[in-house]
Design a protein around this motif. Structure first.
Motif, PDB file in Angstrom:
ATOM      1  N   THR A 147      46.313  -7.112  53.501  1.00  0.00           N
ATOM      2  CA  THR A 147      46.643  -6.121  54.526  1.00  0.00           C
ATOM      3  C   THR A 147      48.146  -5.985  54.777  1.00  0.00           C
ATOM      4  OG1 THR A 147      46.407  -7.746  56.317  1.00  0.00           O
ATOM      5  CG2 THR A 147      44.447  -6.513  55.688  1.00  0.00           C
ATOM      6  N   ILE A 148      48.915  -7.045  54.540  1.00  0.00           N
ATOM      7  CA  ILE A 148      50.364  -6.952  54.757  1.00  0.00           C
ATOM      8  C   ILE A 148      50.960  -5.971  53.754  1.00  0.00           C
ATOM      9  CG2 ILE A 148      52.555  -8.217  54.589  1.00  0.00           C
ATOM     10  CD1 ILE A 148      51.143  -8.999  57.058  1.00  0.00           C
ATOM     11  N   PRO A 149      51.676  -4.936  54.193  1.00  0.00           N
ATOM     12  CA  PRO A 149      52.241  -3.979  53.227  1.00  0.00           C
ATOM     13  C   PRO A 149      53.327  -4.621  52.364  1.00  0.00           C
ATOM     14  CG  PRO A 149      53.054  -3.566  55.470  1.00  0.00           C
ATOM     15  CD  PRO A 149      51.982  -4.607  55.584  1.00  0.00           C
ATOM     16  N   PRO A 150      53.433  -4.220  51.072  1.00  0.00           N
ATOM     17  CA  PRO A 150      52.707  -3.119  50.422  1.00  0.00           C
ATOM     18  C   PRO A 150      51.462  -3.594  49.686  1.00  0.00           C
ATOM     19  CG  PRO A 150      54.498  -3.836  49.019  1.00  0.00           C
ATOM     20  CD  PRO A 150      54.490  -4.767  50.199  1.00  0.00           C
ATOM     21  N   SER A 151      50.314  -3.580  50.311  1.00  0.00           N
ATOM     22  CA  SER A 151      49.068  -4.002  49.681  1.00  0.00           C
ATOM     23  C   SER A 151      48.636  -2.980  48.638  1.00  0.00           C
ATOM     24  CB  SER A 151      47.977  -4.146  50.746  1.00  0.00           C
ATOM     25  OG  SER A 151      46.709  -4.213  50.160  1.00  0.00           O
ATOM     26  N   LEU A 152      48.471  -3.432  47.396  1.00  0.00           N
ATOM     27  CA  LEU A 152      48.046  -2.524  46.335  1.00  0.00           C
ATOM     28  C   LEU A 152      46.641  -1.987  46.607  1.00  0.00           C
ATOM     29  CD1 LEU A 152      49.326  -4.411  43.151  1.00  0.00           C
ATOM     30  CD2 LEU A 152      50.450  -2.606  44.454  1.00  0.00           C
ATOM     31  N   GLY A 153      45.796  -2.812  47.205  1.00  0.00           N
ATOM     32  CA  GLY A 153      44.443  -2.371  47.529  1.00  0.00           C
ATOM     33  C   GLY A 153      44.436  -1.231  48.536  1.00  0.00           C
ATOM     34  N   LEU A 154      45.305  -1.302  49.548  1.00  0.00           N
ATOM     35  CA  LEU A 154      45.385  -0.218  50.529  1.00  0.00           C
ATOM     36  C   LEU A 154      45.884   1.071  49.886  1.00  0.00           C
ATOM     37  CD1 LEU A 154      46.807  -2.011  53.711  1.00  0.00           C
ATOM     38  CD2 LEU A 154      44.452  -1.293  53.256  1.00  0.00           C
ATOM     39  N   ILE A 155      46.786   0.951  48.912  1.00  0.00           N
ATOM     40  CA  ILE A 155      47.266   2.146  48.199  1.00  0.00           C
ATOM     41  C   ILE A 155      46.114   2.809  47.451  1.00  0.00           C
ATOM     42  CG2 ILE A 155      48.793   2.978  46.362  1.00  0.00           C
ATOM     43  CD1 ILE A 155      50.719   0.705  47.111  1.00  0.00           C
ATOM     44  N   LEU A 156      45.297   1.993  46.765  1.00  0.00           N
ATOM     45  CA  LEU A 156      44.162   2.540  46.020  1.00  0.00           C
ATOM     46  C   LEU A 156      43.123   3.138  46.963  1.00  0.00           C
ATOM     47  CD1 LEU A 156      43.634  -0.172  43.254  1.00  0.00           C
ATOM     48  CD2 LEU A 156      44.624   2.103  42.995  1.00  0.00           C
ATOM     49  N   TYR A 157      42.859   2.459  48.079  1.00  0.00           N
ATOM     50  CA  TYR A 157      41.914   2.992  49.063  1.00  0.00           C
ATOM     51  C   TYR A 157      42.393   4.341  49.592  1.00  0.00           C
ATOM     52  CZ  TYR A 157      39.495   3.500  53.551  1.00  0.00           C
ATOM     53  OH  TYR A 157      38.791   3.994  54.622  1.00  0.00           O
ATOM     54  N   GLY A 158      43.680   4.423  49.930  1.00  0.00           N
ATOM     55  CA  GLY A 158      44.229   5.685  50.407  1.00  0.00           C
ATOM     56  C   GLY A 158      44.159   6.781  49.361  1.00  0.00           C
ATOM     57  N   PHE A 159      44.376   6.407  48.089  1.00  0.00           N
ATOM     58  CA  PHE A 159      44.316   7.375  46.993  1.00  0.00           C
ATOM     59  C   PHE A 159      42.900   7.903  46.808  1.00  0.00           C
ATOM     60  CE2 PHE A 159      43.026   7.294  42.430  1.00  0.00           C
ATOM     61  CZ  PHE A 159      43.482   8.563  42.079  1.00  0.00           C
ATOM     62  N   ARG A 167      49.836   5.234  57.362  1.00  0.00           N
ATOM     63  CA  ARG A 167      49.045   4.691  58.481  1.00  0.00           C
ATOM     64  C   ARG A 167      48.336   3.401  58.080  1.00  0.00           C
ATOM     65  NH1 ARG A 167      47.662   7.345  63.008  1.00  0.00           N
ATOM     66  NH2 ARG A 167      45.554   6.458  62.994  1.00  0.00           N
ATOM     67  N   LEU A 168      47.862   3.325  56.850  1.00  0.00           N
ATOM     68  CA  LEU A 168      47.208   2.108  56.373  1.00  0.00           C
ATOM     69  C   LEU A 168      48.183   0.934  56.365  1.00  0.00           C
ATOM     70  CD1 LEU A 168      45.084   3.550  53.422  1.00  0.00           C
ATOM     71  CD2 LEU A 168      44.176   2.427  55.463  1.00  0.00           C
ATOM     72  N   PHE A 169      49.414   1.174  55.902  1.00  0.00           N
ATOM     73  CA  PHE A 169      50.415   0.109  55.891  1.00  0.00           C
ATOM     74  C   PHE A 169      50.695  -0.407  57.302  1.00  0.00           C
ATOM     75  CE2 PHE A 169      52.820   1.017  51.646  1.00  0.00           C
ATOM     76  CZ  PHE A 169      51.709   0.574  50.953  1.00  0.00           C
ATOM     77  N   LEU A 170      50.856   0.527  58.242  1.00  0.00           N
ATOM     78  CA  LEU A 170      51.120   0.113  59.624  1.00  0.00           C
ATOM     79  C   LEU A 170      49.918  -0.618  60.221  1.00  0.00           C
ATOM     80  CD1 LEU A 170      52.936   3.301  60.975  1.00  0.00           C
ATOM     81  CD2 LEU A 170      53.917   1.014  60.827  1.00  0.00           C
ATOM     82  N   ALA A 171      48.716  -0.152  59.884  1.00  0.00           N
ATOM     83  CA  ALA A 171      47.507  -0.773  60.436  1.00  0.00           C
ATOM     84  C   ALA A 171      47.299  -2.185  59.917  1.00  0.00           C
ATOM     85  CB  ALA A 171      46.288   0.086  60.094  1.00  0.00           C
ATOM     86  N   GLY A 172      47.842  -2.509  58.747  1.00  0.00           N
ATOM     87  CA  GLY A 172      47.632  -3.829  58.173  1.00  0.00           C
ATOM     88  C   GLY A 172      48.507  -4.923  58.735  1.00  0.00           C
ATOM     89  N   VAL A 173      49.544  -4.568  59.479  1.00  0.00           N
ATOM     90  CA  VAL A 173      50.513  -5.567  59.937  1.00  0.00           C
ATOM     91  C   VAL A 173      49.891  -6.546  60.935  1.00  0.00           C
ATOM     92  CG1 VAL A 173      52.681  -5.909  61.175  1.00  0.00           C
ATOM     93  CG2 VAL A 173      52.487  -4.066  59.500  1.00  0.00           C
ATOM     94  N   VAL A 174      49.306  -6.031  62.011  1.00  0.00           N
ATOM     95  CA  VAL A 174      48.755  -6.910  63.054  1.00  0.00           C
ATOM     96  C   VAL A 174      47.589  -7.746  62.531  1.00  0.00           C
ATOM     97  CG1 VAL A 174      47.651  -6.990  65.317  1.00  0.00           C
ATOM     98  CG2 VAL A 174      49.582  -5.440  64.928  1.00  0.00           C
ATOM     99  N   PRO A 175      46.600  -7.171  61.810  1.00  0.00           N
ATOM    100  CA  PRO A 175      45.547  -8.029  61.238  1.00  0.00           C
ATOM    101  C   PRO A 175      46.092  -9.097  60.297  1.00  0.00           C
ATOM    102  CG  PRO A 175      44.848  -5.746  61.201  1.00  0.00           C
ATOM    103  CD  PRO A 175      46.294  -5.738  61.610  1.00  0.00           C
ATOM    104  N   GLY A 176      47.128  -8.766  59.527  1.00  0.00           N
ATOM    105  CA  GLY A 176      47.719  -9.762  58.636  1.00  0.00           C
ATOM    106  C   GLY A 176      48.336 -10.917  59.400  1.00  0.00           C
ATOM    107  N   LEU A 177      49.048 -10.603  60.484  1.00  0.00           N
ATOM    108  CA  LEU A 177      49.651 -11.662  61.297  1.00  0.00           C
ATOM    109  C   LEU A 177      48.581 -12.479  62.028  1.00  0.00           C
ATOM    110  CD1 LEU A 177      52.705  -9.706  62.782  1.00  0.00           C
ATOM    111  CD2 LEU A 177      52.713 -11.368  60.907  1.00  0.00           C
ATOM    112  N   LEU A 178      47.524 -11.800  62.484  1.00  0.00           N
ATOM    113  CA  LEU A 178      46.422 -12.531  63.129  1.00  0.00           C
ATOM    114  C   LEU A 178      45.726 -13.468  62.144  1.00  0.00           C
ATOM    115  CD1 LEU A 178      44.709  -9.878  65.433  1.00  0.00           C
ATOM    116  CD2 LEU A 178      45.885 -11.962  66.134  1.00  0.00           C
ATOM    117  N   MET A 179      45.570 -13.017  60.894  1.00  0.00           N
ATOM    118  CA  MET A 179      44.959 -13.881  59.898  1.00  0.00           C
ATOM    119  C   MET A 179      45.818 -15.117  59.651  1.00  0.00           C
ATOM    120  SD  MET A 179      43.501 -12.895  56.139  1.00  0.00           S
ATOM    121  CE  MET A 179      42.572 -11.556  56.879  1.00  0.00           C
ATOM    122  N   MET A 180      47.133 -14.921  59.616  1.00  0.00           N
ATOM    123  CA  MET A 180      48.034 -16.062  59.486  1.00  0.00           C
ATOM    124  C   MET A 180      47.805 -17.045  60.637  1.00  0.00           C
ATOM    125  SD  MET A 180      52.221 -16.171  59.713  1.00  0.00           S
ATOM    126  CE  MET A 180      52.169 -15.904  61.492  1.00  0.00           C
TER     127      MET A 180
END
Length: 425
Positions: A147-159, A167-180
C-alpha cells in the motif's frame, strides 16, 4: 470458460510459468469458440499493452533497481537502526521499519523481502533470533509495500479498474503506517516474552535521529515528492514513473555519487527482465479478461454473490476471504489483473468506494505471497535463510493475526483509507 479455467489450474499444478499458463488457457477460449475468430485473441494481447497509464509500471520497476545501486538501501538501514534498534526485539523492528521506508523506493514486496533476507537475516539469526521468527518478520513485514506508494499493485489495479492512481497512492499511506505499527507491536510482544535483546542499550538522542534522517533524506523525500507531484498536477502517474528514474539517477550520480556505469547497466538488465515478465503476464491476461467479459462472468458472479448478501461490509468480508485463499495459490499480479474486473462492479453496485476496495484487495492478494503453499516472498526468504516452511508457518501466525485484524478494521472503517485522498484530491 470451463476449459479455460481447467487449463489454467492444470498448467499451474504442473508447474508451468504463470504467463504461459494464462496465455495458453486464454487462447484456448478463442480456438474453441464458434463465434469469435482467433485474430481477436491476438488483438487483445496487443491492445493490453497499448495503455499510457501502464507506462508507470516499467518506469517504477526501473527506478527501484536504480535506487538499489545508489546507496539508498544502506542509508535507510542506518536510519531504521537509529530509530528503533533500542526497542525490545530491536533488530527485528528494524526489518519492519525498513520495509515501510523501502516501500516508497522499491514498490515490490518480494524485492523488499529478498533484500532484507540477504542483508539483515543472517545478523538476526547470529544474535539469537529464531530462524522461523526472522523469516516470518521479514516476509510478513514486506506486506507493507502493498500500500505504501509507489505500489506496483495499486498501479495495476488503477489501470484495470479505471481508478485514479493518485487517489490510490494517497489512500495507501495511512493503512501502510498502521500496518507498520501493528507488526511492530506484535514483534515487541513476542520479543519481550522470549527475551530477544535490542541492538542498542539506550534511546537515541534527537541529534542522532536528525543526523540519520538527514543522511537518508533523498530516500525519505522520494515518496513525498511523488505524492506532491501527483497532487499538484505537475505529473500524471505515468510521468511520475519517468521522473522517478531521473530522480534515481540524480541521487546516484550527483547526491550520493555511488551509481557507477556498471551499476546502471546492471539495474537496466534487472529492470528489463522484471518488466518482460510483468508485461507478458499483463498482455496474456488481456485474452482472459476479454473471455470473462464476453461470457458475462462478472454479471453471473455478481448475481450469485448478491443473492448471499447485500450488506457492503459482509460482501467485503466474503471477497476478502476469497482473496486470502486465492492469494495462497496465485501470484498477486495475476489476481489483480483477473479479479479486478469481476469484483469491482460488485462493490460499486453496493456503494463501496473503489479506492477503499483497492487498498483492501491489494493487501489481501499480496498477503498470499507470505503464506503457504506457494507464497513467493515466503519461499524467497526461507530459501535464502535455510528455514523449514513448517517452522516459518508456526512463527508467522501472530503476525498473520495482526494483519488480518488490521484488514478487519480497514473494512469496518473505510475513512481510515479515504481520509487523505478526500482531504487532498
Amino acid at each position: 470458460m470451463t476449459l479455460l479455467a481447467a487449463l489454467f489450474f492444470g498448467l499451474m499444478m504442473l508447474g508451468a510459468p504463470i504467463a504461459f499458463a494464462i496465455g495458453i488457457s486464454g487462447f484456448s477460449f478463442f480456438v474453441m469458440s464458434d463465434m469469435i475468430p482467433m485474430a481477436i485473441g491476438v488483438q487483445q494481447v496487443a491492445s493490453a499493452s497499448q495503455s499510457f497509464p501502464l507506462l508507470a509500471v516499467p518506469f517504477f520497476v526501473l527506478a527501484g533497481h536504480m535506487m538499489n545501486k545508489t546507496g539508498i538501501t544502506s542509508r535507510l538501514i542506518r536510519c531504521s537502526e537509529v530509530l528503533v534498534s533500542w526497542m525490545a526485539g530491536g533488530m527485528a523492528q528494524v526489518c519492519i521499519v525498513l520495509s515501510t521506508l523501502m516501500g516508497g523506493v522499491s514498490g515490490s514486496a518480494v524485492a523488499d523481502a529478498a533484500m532484507e533476507a540477504r542483508i539483515l537475516g543472517p545478523d538476526l539469526i547470529r544474535n539469537g533470533y529464531s530462524r522461523g521468527f526472522t523469516c516470518a518478520t521479514i516476509a510478513v513485514g514486506s506486506l507493507i509495500t502493498a500500500t505504501i506508494p509507489p505500489s506496483l499493485g495499486l498501479i495495476l489495479y488503477g489501470f484495470v479498474g479505471n481508478v485514479s492512481i493518485g487517489r490510490l497512492f494517497l489512500a495507501g499511506v495511512v493503512p501502510g503506517l498502521l500496518m507498520m505499527a501493528f507488526l511492530m507491536a506484535t514483534v515487541w510482544f513476542i520479543s519481550k516474552r522470549r527475551g530477544y535483546r535490542s541492538a542498542a542499550t539506550e534511546r537515541p538522542t534527537w541529534g542522532a535521529v536528525g543526523r540519520a534522517m538527514w543522511d537518508a533524506k533523498w530516500a525519505l523525500l522520494f515518496p513525498v515528492a511523488l505524492l506532491v507531484a501527483i497532487r499538484g498536477g505537475f505529473f500524471t502517474p505515468s510521468e511520475v514513473g519517468a521522473f522517478a528514474v531521473v530522480y534515481a539517477v540524480f541521487v546516484g550520480v550527483l547526491a550520493h555519487r555511488e551509481l557507477t556505469w556498471s551499476g546502471a547497466m546492471e539495474a537496466l538488465l534487472h529492470g528489463l527482465l522484471d518488466n518482460g515478465l510483468i508485461m507478458l503476464i499483463i498482455m496474456f491476461s488481456g485474452m482472459v479478461g476479454y473471455a470473462i467479459i464476453f461470457e458475462q462472468g462478472p454479471q453471473t458472479i455478481a448475481a450469485a454473490m448478491l443473492r448471499l448478501t447485500s450488506d457492503p461490509v459482509l460482501m467485503l468480508l466474503l471477497i476478502t476471504v476469497f482473496l486470502l485463499i486465492a492469494g495462497c495459490f496465485v501470484e498477486a499480479t495475476v489476481l489483480v489483473l483477473l479479479l479486478t474486473p469481476i469484483f469491482l462492479p460488485i462493490v460499486r453496485q453496493l456503494g463501496v468506494d473503489e479506492v477503499h476496495f483497492g487498498i483492501v484487495m491489494m493487501t489481501m492478494v499480496t498477503f498470499g505471497g507470505m503464506t503457504p503453499p506457494v507464497g513467493v516472498a515466503m519461499f524467497a526468504v526461507c530459501s535464502l535463510l535455510d528455514c523449514p516452511i513448517e517452522e516459518y508457518f508456526v512463527e508467522s501466525l501472530p503476525l498473520v493475526a495482526a494483519v488480518l485484524a488490521l484488514v478487519g478494521i480497514l473494512i469496518a472503517f473505510p475513512q481510515i483509507s479515504l481520509f487523505l485522498p478526500n482531504a487532498l484530491m
